[in-house]
Design an enzyme around this catalytic site. Structure first.
Site, PDB file in Angstrom:
ATOM      1  N   ASN A   9      37.739  78.840  71.230  1.00  0.00           N
ATOM      2  CA  ASN A   9      36.445  79.502  71.404  1.00  0.00           C
ATOM      3  C   ASN A   9      36.669  80.990  71.124  1.00  0.00           C
ATOM      4  O   ASN A   9      37.174  81.705  71.977  1.00  0.00           O
ATOM      5  CB  ASN A   9      35.947  79.271  72.845  1.00  0.00           C
ATOM      6  CG  ASN A   9      34.686  80.060  73.156  1.00  0.00           C
ATOM      7  OD1 ASN A   9      34.052  80.620  72.268  1.00  0.00           O
ATOM      8  ND2 ASN A   9      34.324  80.112  74.433  1.00  0.00           N
ATOM      9  N   TRP A  10      36.303  81.398  69.922  1.00  0.00           N
ATOM     10  CA  TRP A  10      36.607  82.788  69.520  1.00  0.00           C
ATOM     11  C   TRP A  10      35.676  83.802  70.181  1.00  0.00           C
ATOM     12  O   TRP A  10      35.904  84.999  70.088  1.00  0.00           O
ATOM     13  CB  TRP A  10      36.509  82.925  67.994  1.00  0.00           C
ATOM     14  CG  TRP A  10      37.489  82.089  67.236  1.00  0.00           C
ATOM     15  CD1 TRP A  10      38.484  81.288  67.753  1.00  0.00           C
ATOM     16  CD2 TRP A  10      37.602  81.969  65.810  1.00  0.00           C
ATOM     17  NE1 TRP A  10      39.185  80.682  66.751  1.00  0.00           N
ATOM     18  CE2 TRP A  10      38.660  81.076  65.536  1.00  0.00           C
ATOM     19  CE3 TRP A  10      36.898  82.511  64.731  1.00  0.00           C
ATOM     20  CZ2 TRP A  10      39.044  80.735  64.236  1.00  0.00           C
ATOM     21  CZ3 TRP A  10      37.268  82.169  63.437  1.00  0.00           C
ATOM     22  CH2 TRP A  10      38.333  81.299  63.198  1.00  0.00           C
ATOM     23  N   LYS A  11      34.606  83.328  70.787  1.00  0.00           N
ATOM     24  CA  LYS A  11      33.603  84.213  71.402  1.00  0.00           C
ATOM     25  C   LYS A  11      33.129  85.247  70.377  1.00  0.00           C
ATOM     26  O   LYS A  11      33.085  84.948  69.192  1.00  0.00           O
ATOM     27  CB  LYS A  11      34.167  84.847  72.672  1.00  0.00           C
ATOM     28  CG  LYS A  11      34.753  83.786  73.627  1.00  0.00           C
ATOM     29  CD  LYS A  11      35.023  84.272  75.006  1.00  0.00           C
ATOM     30  CE  LYS A  11      35.598  83.129  75.840  1.00  0.00           C
ATOM     31  NZ  LYS A  11      35.827  83.487  77.226  1.00  0.00           N
ATOM     32  N   HIS A  94      28.584  77.189  78.563  1.00  0.00           N
ATOM     33  CA  HIS A  94      29.728  78.047  78.904  1.00  0.00           C
ATOM     34  C   HIS A  94      29.304  78.994  80.025  1.00  0.00           C
ATOM     35  O   HIS A  94      28.155  79.427  80.084  1.00  0.00           O
ATOM     36  CB  HIS A  94      30.159  78.842  77.665  1.00  0.00           C
ATOM     37  CG  HIS A  94      31.453  79.563  77.884  1.00  0.00           C
ATOM     38  ND1 HIS A  94      31.521  80.746  78.572  1.00  0.00           N
ATOM     39  CD2 HIS A  94      32.724  79.245  77.529  1.00  0.00           C
ATOM     40  CE1 HIS A  94      32.786  81.128  78.621  1.00  0.00           C
ATOM     41  NE2 HIS A  94      33.539  80.240  77.999  1.00  0.00           N
ATOM     42  N   GLU A  96      29.728  82.016  80.473  1.00  0.00           N
ATOM     43  CA  GLU A  96      29.153  83.290  80.003  1.00  0.00           C
ATOM     44  C   GLU A  96      27.693  83.108  79.599  1.00  0.00           C
ATOM     45  O   GLU A  96      26.871  84.001  79.787  1.00  0.00           O
ATOM     46  CB  GLU A  96      29.999  83.841  78.838  1.00  0.00           C
ATOM     47  CG  GLU A  96      31.328  84.393  79.343  1.00  0.00           C
ATOM     48  CD  GLU A  96      32.482  84.280  78.366  1.00  0.00           C
ATOM     49  OE1 GLU A  96      32.260  84.119  77.155  1.00  0.00           O
ATOM     50  OE2 GLU A  96      33.642  84.340  78.838  1.00  0.00           O
ATOM     51  N   GLU A 166      36.065  74.623  83.338  1.00  0.00           N
ATOM     52  CA  GLU A 166      36.474  76.011  83.189  1.00  0.00           C
ATOM     53  C   GLU A 166      36.145  76.791  84.465  1.00  0.00           C
ATOM     54  O   GLU A 166      35.021  77.269  84.638  1.00  0.00           O
ATOM     55  CB  GLU A 166      35.733  76.657  82.012  1.00  0.00           C
ATOM     56  CG  GLU A 166      36.058  76.045  80.674  1.00  0.00           C
ATOM     57  CD  GLU A 166      35.907  77.062  79.547  1.00  0.00           C
ATOM     58  OE1 GLU A 166      36.875  77.254  78.815  1.00  0.00           O
ATOM     59  OE2 GLU A 166      34.838  77.671  79.443  1.00  0.00           O
ATOM     60  N   GLY A 172      39.435  84.443  80.952  1.00  0.00           N
ATOM     61  CA  GLY A 172      39.706  85.805  80.490  1.00  0.00           C
ATOM     62  C   GLY A 172      40.397  86.696  81.512  1.00  0.00           C
ATOM     63  O   GLY A 172      40.458  87.908  81.346  1.00  0.00           O
ATOM     64  N   SER A 211      42.222  80.939  80.631  1.00  0.00           N
ATOM     65  CA  SER A 211      43.531  81.573  80.465  1.00  0.00           C
ATOM     66  C   SER A 211      44.644  80.595  80.079  1.00  0.00           C
ATOM     67  O   SER A 211      45.786  80.740  80.497  1.00  0.00           O
ATOM     68  CB  SER A 211      43.914  82.375  81.712  1.00  0.00           C
ATOM     69  OG  SER A 211      42.984  83.426  81.932  1.00  0.00           O
TER      70      SER A 211
HETATM   71  P1  PGA Z   1      40.106  82.314  77.984  1.00  0.00           P
HETATM   72  O1  PGA Z   1      38.633  81.753  77.715  1.00  0.00           O
HETATM   73  O2  PGA Z   1      41.077  81.334  77.413  1.00  0.00           O
HETATM   74  O3  PGA Z   1      40.158  83.651  77.298  1.00  0.00           O
HETATM   75  O4  PGA Z   1      40.256  82.443  79.473  1.00  0.00           O
HETATM   76  C1  PGA Z   1      38.352  80.389  77.804  1.00  0.00           C
HETATM   77  C2  PGA Z   1      36.887  80.141  77.582  1.00  0.00           C
HETATM   78  O5  PGA Z   1      36.059  80.943  78.027  1.00  0.00           O
HETATM   79  O6  PGA Z   1      36.499  79.148  76.951  1.00  0.00           O
END
Ligand code: PGA
Length: 250
Positions: A9-11, A94, A96, A166, A172, A211
């Site tokens: 997931n490159w965001k 997600h 976010e 998650e 993150g 993470s």
């Molecule tokens: P992260 O993000 O690996 O940077 O913690 C995972 C995600 O949000 O899918």
């Protein structure tokens, strides 16, 4: 046996030059993998990434989609557009999207239904905040998020779906759930699905996200109910992402 899936997931990261470099490294390494590998770039780069994925076994996915088919929804992207660009998967719900853009369980369920109906495989994200974990509500939260979709969509729509656990506090932050914490929630997710359909529950892939990195992936993926990872930060580093894919295939 479930085939492991590692999804990047490159965001909201990268530019054309960066993506060319990253995809060149990933496609070189992709060849003989016994797992499924997926990259989810920002939507404006889907076509560029497709140039690479069409000649290798890496799948293409989006990070979000509208629940509406078309029309006056400024800034939104439809499922037909994702299909047009060759997407196979779409990440939904997600944390976010839920916390920063107000996506409710209902909206996530509507997107899930629309995605399945359009022939895309949804990756449904669920997970608790730190406060919720500390108050002992983890399973309740994950269960609520999951059941909202099962109740609205019906279990049959999970046939080709993926669930990603998650924990919000691990995303993150560099703080990963322990292998035991991950396995406990993954097993609970499978049990909730099994209440509706034991065959689908046994076959569905449940990814861990939060993470994941080259050092901790093997221990997380060794758990019975952890079928791969949804990887953010480490998916932007070719060597780390490749190492995570190898850990999933081991
Ligand atoms: P992260 O993000 O690996 O940077 O913690 C995972 C995600 O949000 O899918």
């Amino acid at each position: 046996m479930r085939t492991a899936l590692v999804a990047g997931n490159w965001k909201m990261n990268g530019d054309s030059a960066f993506i060319n470099e990253l995809m060149s490294s990933l496609t070189t390494a992709a060849g003989s993998s016994n797992i499924d590998v997926l990259v989810c770039p920002p939507a404006v780069y889907l076509s560029q990434v497709k140039e690479f994925t069409q000649s290798c076994s890496i799948a293409l996915g989006a990070q979000n989609v509208s629940e509406h088919p078309n029309g006056a929804f400024t800034g939104e992207i439809s499922l037909a557009m994702l299909n047009d660009l060759g997407c196979e998967y779409v990440i939904l719900g997600h944390s976010e999207r839920r916390s920063l853009y107000g996506e409710t369980d209902t909206v996530v369920a509507d997107k899930f239904i629309a995605a399945v109906d359009a022939g895309l495989k949804p990756i449904l994200c669920v997970g608790e905040t730190l406060e919720e974990r500390e108050s002992g509500a983890t399973i309740d939260i994950v269960s609520r998020q999951l059941k909202a979709v099962i109740d609205s969509a019906g279990i049959d729509k999970f046939s080709d779906a993926v669930v990603a656990y998650e924990p919000v506090w691990a995303i993150g932050t560099g703080k990963t759930a322990t292998a035991e914490q991950a396995q406990e929630v993954h097993a609970a997710i499978r049990a909730i699905l099994a209440e509706s359909d034991s065959v689908i529950a046994a076959k569905i892939r449940i990814l861990y996200g939060g993470s994941v990195n080259a050092a901790n992936a093997a221990e997380l993926f060794a758990n019975e109910d952890v079928d791969g990872g949804l990887v953010g930060g480490a998916s932007l580093k070719a060597n780390d992402f490749i190492a995570i894919c190898h850990a999933a295939g081991a």
